[in-house]
Every structure is written in structure tokens, then in C-alpha cells.
Design a protein around this motif. Structure first.
Motif, short mmCIF file in Angstrom:
data_model
loop_
_atom_site.label_atom_id
_atom_site.label_comp_id
_atom_site.label_asym_id
_atom_site.label_seq_id
_atom_site.Cartn_x
_atom_site.Cartn_y
_atom_site.Cartn_z
N PRO A 156 37.37 46.46 42.62
CA PRO A 156 37.36 46.09 41.20
C PRO A 156 37.44 47.32 40.30
N LYS A 157 38.23 47.22 39.26
CA LYS A 157 38.50 48.38 38.41
C LYS A 157 37.24 48.93 37.78
N GLY A 186 45.51 46.74 43.14
CA GLY A 186 44.86 45.44 43.24
C GLY A 186 45.64 44.39 42.49
N SER A 187 45.11 43.18 42.50
CA SER A 187 45.78 42.04 41.89
C SER A 187 45.12 41.61 40.58
N GLU A 188 44.08 42.31 40.16
CA GLU A 188 43.42 41.95 38.91
C GLU A 188 44.21 42.46 37.71
N GLU A 189 43.82 42.00 36.54
CA GLU A 189 44.50 42.42 35.31
C GLU A 189 44.25 43.91 35.06
N GLN A 191 45.50 46.27 36.96
CA GLN A 191 45.68 46.99 38.21
C GLN A 191 47.14 46.97 38.64
#
Length: 249
Positions: A156-157, A186-189, A191
Motif C-alpha cells: 500500500p502506498k 500496484g493496482s491501487e489509485e 500506483q
């Protein structure tokens, strides 16, 4: 001497001009066609539409070549040329979709960011083991290239920001004039997707020479030599200090 004579008698005699028997290869690697078939099956399992995209690319190439052939009144020659070009177009589509399928399988697995960096080859020095990690299974991988030092984080960022920042400060104390870039994979906003990690590293501005790349690698090797090594084949997230040994000290 008797044993040698018995072995000579048992061995088959070879003619004067006959070739020596070839030794059988152990663990023979699969042929090129078999490898292509394996890649196609893997891609098809993760992306069923790959067959239609490949067929569409091949038909588009054949259609363009036939149109040119009718315009120059020589469609037979253009059809012959179109067949290998259509195969190349289909293989190109399959390779691109196979790459996406491979990255989709890496999503959520430990070490996925390091695997995403492995697409880089020439001009880059990539560290296989993470250079930093914590108990939350967050990892930081390192690569050295013409842009300088690149830290690719995994996790997580908000949580991995501190881990990457401390690693950047540690490197800056030893190499203050070398730029250090951070890419959050990663796949989060906010990233960078795994499939775009290698491309993002290539797009970074070049600031050092090829000779400086190897010099920086040697300097960092001495820096990491003082650290507790991460055993190969062991998940770095499971490494825990030995409390009994610490109490004994």
C-alpha cells in the motif's frame, strides 16, 4: 587387463569412417514450436479473447495486402507475401497479450514488483532480493540504470512510503550525487501497474553514464554487505529476529 579386454569386446565396433554416437541429452528443453504452444495455452486460459484478436490481426494484414495486390494487378504475389506477414501479426498480438496475462497472474503475490522489473535487460543492473522489507510484507526492490537508482515498492502506498523514504536516505548518505527515483507498483489509485513498471523505468531521464552504473553497483554492494543477508529461497517477510539469542547477549 582382463577387465579392459572384456569391455572392449562388449563395446560395439565402429567402422573407420563411421560417426561417433551422439550422447543423449538429459533434460532436453522443449522445441520452439512447443514453447509457443505453451505460451498460447497459458494466454488463452487467462485471456479467451486472444484467439479472436490474433485472427483479426491476421485477416487485417491479408486484406491490406490483397487491396494493394488488386491495385497493382498482382494479387497472387501479394497473397504470398501476406501469409507470413499475417503470421507475424498474430504472433505479435499473442506476445503482447501473453505479457499482460503473465502480469495478471503476478498480482497480489510476494515479489511481484521485482518480477515486473525483470523485463528490463540491457543497460540495467537489477537486484533479485528486496533491499528493504517490513513485517507488513511490504518490499522495496532496487535497480540501477542510466537514470540512476530506481526503488520499486510493493505494498500500500501510504504504508510503504516510509520504507522507501528511509531507503532513499540511506543511499543518499553514501551516494549523495546520484538521483534516486521511487516507483510505487500496484493496482491501487496512484500506483503504477505491474505491466507498466518496466516502461516507467525506461522513461526516466538519463543522468549518468554506463561506467557510472557499474561503479554505483560496486559501491552499493559494499553498503549491503554490512546488512543481515536475506537467505535465498526464504520469504523475507517471514524472517524474524531470534529473541532467545538477543536475551543471551
Amino acid at each position: 587387463m582382463a577387465k579392459n579386454s572384456d569391455n572392449d569386446a562388449a563395446a560395439p565396433k565402429r567402422g573407420l569412417f563411421s560417426r561417433k554416437p551422439k550422447a543423449e541429452k538429459k533434460n532436453k528443453e522443449p522445441g520452439r514450436l512447443k514453447q509457443i504452444g505453451q505460451v498460447f495455452q497459458m494466454t488463452r486460459r487467462n485471456d479467451p479473447m486472444v484467439v479472436w484478436w490474433m485472427a483479426l490481426a491476421a485477416l487485417a494484414v491479408i486484406a491490406v495486402c490483397l487491396i494493394i495486390g488488386f491495385l497493382i494487378n498482382n494479387w497472387i504475389t501479394m497473397l504470398i507475401i501476406a501469409i507470413p506477414l499475417a503470421l507475424l501479426a498474430a504472433m505479435f498480438i499473442m506476445s503482447r497479450r501473453a505479457e499482460k496475462a503473465a502480469f495478471s497472474q503476478l498480482e497480489g503475490r510476494p515479489g511481484a514488483a521485482g518480477a515486473a522489473m525483470s523485463v528490463l535487460r540491457r543497460g540495467w543492473i537489477l537486484k533479485q532480493e528486496p533491499v528493504a522489507y517490513n513485517r507488513h510484507q511490504d518490499l522495496v526492490f532496487l535497480g540501477i540504470g542510466r537514470p540512476g537508482i530506481v526503488l520499486v515498492t510493493e505494498g500500500p502506498k501510504n504504508r510503504v512510503r516510509e520504507l522507501a523514504s528511509s531507503e532513499r536516505k540511506r543511499i543518499a548518505r553514501v551516494l549523495p550525487n546520484v538521483p534516486v527515483h521511487i516507483i510505487n507498483a500496484g493496482s491501487e489509485e496512484g500506483q503504477t501497474p505491474l505491466a507498466e513498471v518496466g516502461k516507467s523505468m525506461k522513461k526516466l531521464p538519463k543522468s549518468i553514464t554506463k561506467l557510472e552504473v557499474s561503479a554505483i553497483d560496486k559501491r552499493l554492494s559494499t553498503l549491503t554487505a554490512n546488512r543481515l543477508p536475506i537467505p535465498k529461497g526464504v520469504d523475507p517477510n517471514r524472517v524474524r529476529p531470534n529473541r532467545r539469542a538477543m536475551r543471551g547477549r
